[in-house]
Write a protein that holds these residues in place. Structure first.
Motif, short mmCIF file in Angstrom:
data_model
loop_
_atom_site.label_atom_id
_atom_site.label_comp_id
_atom_site.label_asym_id
_atom_site.label_seq_id
_atom_site.Cartn_x
_atom_site.Cartn_y
_atom_site.Cartn_z
N UNK A 57 0.82 -1.21 0.00
CA UNK A 57 0.00 0.00 0.00
C UNK A 57 0.85 1.26 0.00
N UNK A 61 0.71 4.01 -3.12
CA UNK A 61 0.22 5.39 -2.96
C UNK A 61 0.94 6.31 -3.95
N UNK A 102 -6.68 -1.61 -2.27
CA UNK A 102 -7.81 -0.70 -2.48
C UNK A 102 -8.42 -0.31 -1.12
N UNK A 103 -8.47 -1.28 -0.23
CA UNK A 103 -9.01 -1.02 1.11
C UNK A 103 -8.12 -0.01 1.85
N UNK A 104 -6.81 -0.14 1.72
CA UNK A 104 -5.88 0.79 2.39
C UNK A 104 -5.94 2.19 1.81
N UNK A 105 -5.93 2.24 0.47
CA UNK A 105 -5.81 3.55 -0.19
C UNK A 105 -7.15 4.26 -0.31
N UNK A 106 -8.24 3.50 -0.27
CA UNK A 106 -9.55 4.09 -0.51
C UNK A 106 -9.67 4.50 -1.97
N UNK B 173 -2.72 10.81 4.02
CA UNK B 173 -2.81 9.49 3.43
C UNK B 173 -2.21 8.42 4.35
N UNK B 174 -1.14 8.81 5.06
CA UNK B 174 -0.45 7.86 5.92
C UNK B 174 -1.36 7.32 7.00
N UNK B 176 -4.50 6.83 7.06
CA UNK B 176 -5.41 5.81 6.56
C UNK B 176 -4.67 4.50 6.29
N UNK B 177 -3.55 4.59 5.58
CA UNK B 177 -2.82 3.37 5.23
C UNK B 177 -2.38 2.62 6.49
N UNK B 178 -1.87 3.35 7.46
CA UNK B 178 -1.40 2.68 8.69
C UNK B 178 -2.57 2.11 9.51
N UNK B 180 -5.19 0.90 8.39
CA UNK B 180 -5.73 -0.28 7.71
C UNK B 180 -4.75 -1.46 7.73
N UNK B 181 -3.56 -1.22 8.23
CA UNK B 181 -2.56 -2.28 8.22
C UNK B 181 -2.90 -3.32 9.28
#
Ligand code: SF4
Ligand code: SF4
Lengths: 290, 189
Positions: A57, A61, A102-106, B173-174, B176-178, B180-181
């Motif tokens: 992810x 990005x 896709x879930x991580x980035x939205x 953005x970070x 969200x990504x973190x 969801x990890x």
């Protein structure tokens, strides 16, 4: 020649010289590098050692931003190159990975942005013939060991860079700028860079072995395209002396720095003053040849 | 080399878990040992790549989480590159690392998990790695303050270490990504 440029975190710390020389060479050759706005860390080795989803992810990005720019992404750090190509590869080959990214980035990313190392741009988009035409200071007689390490060439199904056991892209470029390539068998060996801070002795021993081989082949400098290799081979020479009890004095230079010299750019502009092992022998020789 | 294996209930699912996480099929390994022959750390560890695979094939369990190759591996990809069956062994190593982190396995030599956590924490905060902070915290955490201190002034002078934190990254953005990890907890501590 327009590209989306991903500098990578080390461009502003340990590998400023790599970044600066890349920009200077691009300018001299008319390569337009458009820095990706707001780019973030590719995750480096810390992310893939922690969690695969996080790793893919983080790299994706930036790829998504490059996609929005509609250009190929150019990377000069071999480690970022490897992580970005791995992200593309995994996204293309696994439905699960695609979904979890896709879930991580939205947002969805399909793995389609071509990721290219700057060395590939020099070889394939500029080409040795055109490069040769621009040479002002040919590196006559300078004996160079081209060192690839791991990230550019392995795994080759992912990077598709060159032959993983005997790559020759860098040699073609060194040849074009008038250097002499030495034959040696260490060019795809590992410098041990991943343990540079955590188990330093491993890095010191691996990197010393690489330098020993280059030296035995008669090289006057080692040329690299990866900041992890550069730091291991260059900064660790003092530690090699301490651990192994012999002298180490091998300049370790980025390919972009050497190309810049041949193009007639100044050593300062190319970040030669940032190298730890004094590159005077190389600079003197090139000056003498000019 | 002799491989000792303790079979118990939990080990049966271990191979499955590793294969799933790494997305590999280890039954195609026929023990040619090309991976181990090319491994640059083979002489430093107890079980080289092919032996770790053999262990997994024979039903070794969580004891493998403490095998020294996991945190000594250089991610050089030589094993994968030379395997006639394209077995992605570095992915197996990554899978073992992430399971070891989840299960809180013993701290390895050099404490790479600590370094990785600190590194990623700076990425989470700044969007890019803040090397100086990550390294300083790591040195404090491991108590190994002396090593490399001699090089520090020279590297600073040459601009090889940035003093100020990185700027310009898209930090939103970070988050969200973190968040969801799956291993958010691995970087949260
Ligand atoms: S190289 Fe591949 S097939 Fe051979 S032992 Fe290693 S993993 Fe097994
Ligand atoms: S990736 Fe790790 S296990 Fe594989 S050859 Fe390199 S150091 Fe050895």
């Amino acid at each position: 020649m327009r590209y989306a440029y991903y500098p990578g975190c080390s461009a502003h710390s340990t590998a400023r010289d790599m970044h600066e020389s890349c920009l200077a060479v691009s300018k001299a050759l008319g390569i337009e590098l458009n820095e990706i706005k707001g780019w973030t860390c590719c995750g480096a080795s810390a992310a893939h050692q922690t969690d695969r989803k996080l790793a893919v992810s983080l790299a994706s990005a930036n790829l998504l931003l490059a996609k929005q720019m509609g250009m190929d992404m150019v990377v000069n750090c071999a480690a970022c190159y490897n992580r970005s190509k791995t992200a593309n590869y995994e996204i293309i080959n696994s439905e699960n990975v695609r979904k979890s990214v896709a879930d991580s980035l939205g947002d969805t990313y399909d793995g389609s942005v071509p990721v290219r190392h700057f060395v590939e741009i020099l070889l394939k988009d500029i080409g040795p013939v055109n490069l040769r035409k621009k040479i002002i200071n040919p590196l006559r007689d300078l004996k160079v060991a081209a060192y690839y390490g791991c990230y550019l060439v392995r795994p080759s199904e992912v990077t598709n860079f060159d032959d993983p056991e005997n790559p020759t892209i860098m040699e073609s470029l060194i040849d074009a700028i008038g250097g002499t390539n030495v034959e040696w068998s260490g060019k795809v060996d590992c410098c041990g860079g991943m343990q540079n801070l955590t188990q330093t002795e491993i890095t010191v021993r691996r990197s010393a072995a690489v330098i020993d081989m280059a030296q035995a082949a008669g090289a006057e400098c080692i040329v690299v395209a990866c900041p992890m290799c550069q730091v291991s081979l260059d900064v660790r020479q003092a530690d090699m002396e301490k651990l192994l009890g012999r002298k180490y004095n091998m300049p370790v230079i980025y390919l972009t720095q050497l190309v810049g010299l041949a193009l007639g750019l100044s050593p300062v502009e190319l970040g030669f003053n940032k190298l730890m092992v004094n590159p005077a022998a190389v600079l003197n020789k090139v000056k003498a040849a000019a | 080399m002799t491989i000792r294996i303790t079979k118990h209930k939990a080990t049966e699912d271990f191979l499955k878990l590793v294969q799933e996480k790494a997305d590999v099929n280890l039954s195609s390994c026929y023990q040619c040992k090309k991976c181990s022959m090319g491994c640059p750390v083979a002489d430093l560890i107890k079980l080289p790549p092919s032996e770790v695979i053999r262990g997994l094939q024979l039903g070794a369990g969580t004891e493998l989480l403490n095998t020294d190759l996991i945190w000594t591996c250089l991610s050089c990809e030589t094993c994968y590159s030379r395997c006639p069956n394209q077995i992605n062994f570095p992915a197996v190593i990554d899978a073992l690392k992430s399971i070891a982190l989840e299960k809180g396995a013993a701290k390895p030599a050099g404490d790479a998990p600590l370094f990785n956590r600190l590194f990623l924490n700076t990425v989470k905060s700044y969007g890019r790695v803040y090397e100086l902070l990550a390294i300083a915290m790591y040195k404090l955490g491991t108590g190994n303050l002396k090593q490399d201190m001699g090089k520090f002034p020279m590297m600073l002078k040459k601009g090889k270490i940035a003093i100020l934190p990185p700027s310009g990254a898209n930090k939103d953005k970070m988050k969200r990504i973190f968040s969801k990890s799956a291993q958010n907890k691995g970087t949260e501590k």
